[in-house]
Design an enzyme around this catalytic site. Structure first.
Site: not given
Ligand code: PLP
Length: 425
Positions: A237, A265, A142
């Site tokens: 990511d 995060k 994700y």
């Molecule tokens: N990328 C990863 C690996 C994530 O775990 C998340 C959210 O859990 C995101 C992107 C998206 O981040 P946000 O919820 O701050 O938009």
């Protein structure tokens, strides 16, 4: 009706599903979500004043625990000086410099307000840089909810995908190729067939959104080599893994240098903050230097930056990650032993301060294997643990998080609760 039930039914009148992010609704485990009123260290309290040892930590940001006094003080001090300026501040330069100092792959970085913005912007930048449209992602990873990333695998392997959310144009989804995690041969085949079209590959270098899946060294190495060979941008990511699996993040842990990385995060200390950064040559293509547009009214918000700087300082205390890693390993080992004693099909693993628990015999290596976990067993376990005061992620397919505020006694209390529950099956 207790106060949680009361609030949930009230929330459903005014907020779709009663929540502002879907997994909070307990849709996967059933029952009523807890409405939290406060947190301190490893614990949260719900509106009925019941306390829980928290293994979600706001889905990862709270690596030093809830309401750490130094993070709270930094935010309060920043708030007293002004909530937002929409103009540059000294603190955001400090945060950018700190990120560059900690991660050698970052030659320049831009701050945004969420992980979604970071990945969405990194992909636009990779497309602008390469002049190509296609991207590769992996099933079960994700990367936030931007259109190009809400795509499920096409009908055959190596075919471009279809939207997995209503509202995503099929025309956009057809630029996204969805492959299996940990399958280097499939990756080679995809590049052999489509390599000249691939703008970028985006990957969670430890997957944490299909429970926790470790990458094999061969898979990551193949990915790096193919991206270099075909001139595609490799995007790590690290929104979840950044400063969670170690101070050097996943890229340092595995010794792989991505072209771009995204963060969120932990770097925001519990406030809305994200970042994307990497090679100077690519980053210079962003407005106002270059032709790729990206902007934000609240980007680099002073309160978020203050929280992030305070938390980044705390995680650099000597031995911080050794203790966090040991605590998380203690949890996984204790839960596994407790399950074995009671002949429950269960296993667990961790990387730094993130962990996965699986109701099956073997650690899974990709999405299909994770889907074989016993969801019913997880849901029963989740509710029994919740009842006993231990808050796990409300889904069998999410990673969990330990914070530096969790003591050995906290971890042991959670293991003891699990042992009792496993014995009652
Ligand atoms: N990328 C990863 C690996 C994530 O775990 C998340 C959210 O859990 C995101 C992107 C998206 O981040 P946000 O919820 O701050 O938009």
């Amino acid at each position: 009706m207790n106060r949680n039930e009361d609030l949930f039914s009230r929330a459903q009148q005014s907020i779709p599903g009663g929540v502002n992010s879907p997994v909070r609704a307990f849709g996967s485990v059933g029952g009523t979500p807890r409405f939290f009123s406060r947190g301190a260290g490893p614990r949260v309290w719900d509106v009925e004043d019941r306390s829980y040892l928290d293994y979600v930590g706001s889905w990862g940001p709270l690596i030093v625990g809830h309401a750490h006094p130094e993070v709270v003080r930094a935010v309060q001090d920043a708030a007293a000086r002004g909530l937002s300026f929409g103009a540059p501040t000294e603190a955001e330069v400090e945060l950018a410099e700190e990120l560059l100092r900690l991660l050698p792959s970052l030659e320049m970085v831009r701050l945004v307000s969420s992980g979604t913005e970071a990945t969405m912007s990194a992909i636009r930048l990779a497309r602008g840089h390469t002049g190509r449209d296609a991207l590769i992602k992996f099933e079960g990873c994700y990367h936030g909810h931007s259109d190009s990333l809400l795509v499920k695998a096409g009908s055959g392997m190596l075919t471009f995908g279809n939207p997995s959310s209503s509202g995503v144009p099929a025309d956009l989804a057809r630029h996204t190729l969805v492959l299996d995690y940990n399958d280097p041969q499939q990756l080679r085949d995809a590049f052999a067939r489509h390599g000249e079209q691939i703008a970028c590959v985006i990957i969670e270098p430890v997957a944490g959104n299909m429970n926790l899946i470790r990458p094999t060294p061969e898979f990551l190495q193949t990915l790096r080599e193919l991206c270099t060979q075909y001139g595609s941008v490799l995007i790590f990511d690290e929104v979840m893994t950044g400063f969670r699996v170690g101070l050097a993040s996943a890229q340092g842990l595995f010794g792989i240098t991505p072209d771009l990385s995204t963060f969120g995060k932990v770097i925001g200390g519990g406030m809305p903050l994200g970042a994307f950064g990497g090679r100077r040559e690519i980053m210079q293509k962003i407005a106002p230097l270059g032709p790729v547009y990206q902007a934000g009214t609240l980007s680099g918000n002073p309160l978020s930056v203050a929280a992030g700087l305070a938390q980044l300082k705390l995680i650099q205390a000597p031995g911080f990650y050794d203790r966090l890693t040991a605590a998380t390993q203690r949890l996984c080992a204790g839960l596994t032993t407790a399950a074995q004693e009671n002949r429950v099909a269960f296993c667990a693993q961790s990387v730094g301060g993130m962990f996965g628990i699986y109701f099956r015999d073997r650690i899974p290596g990709n999405y299909a294997a994770v889907m074989e976990c016993d969801k019913t067993a997880f849901n029963r376990f989740f509710h029994a643990m919740l009842e006993d005061g231990h808050y796990l992620a409300p889904s069998a397919f999410e990673a969990g998080f330990v914070s530096a505020a969790h003591t050995e006694a906290d971890i042991d209390a959670t293991i003891a609760a699990a042992r009792k529950i496993f014995a009652q099956r």
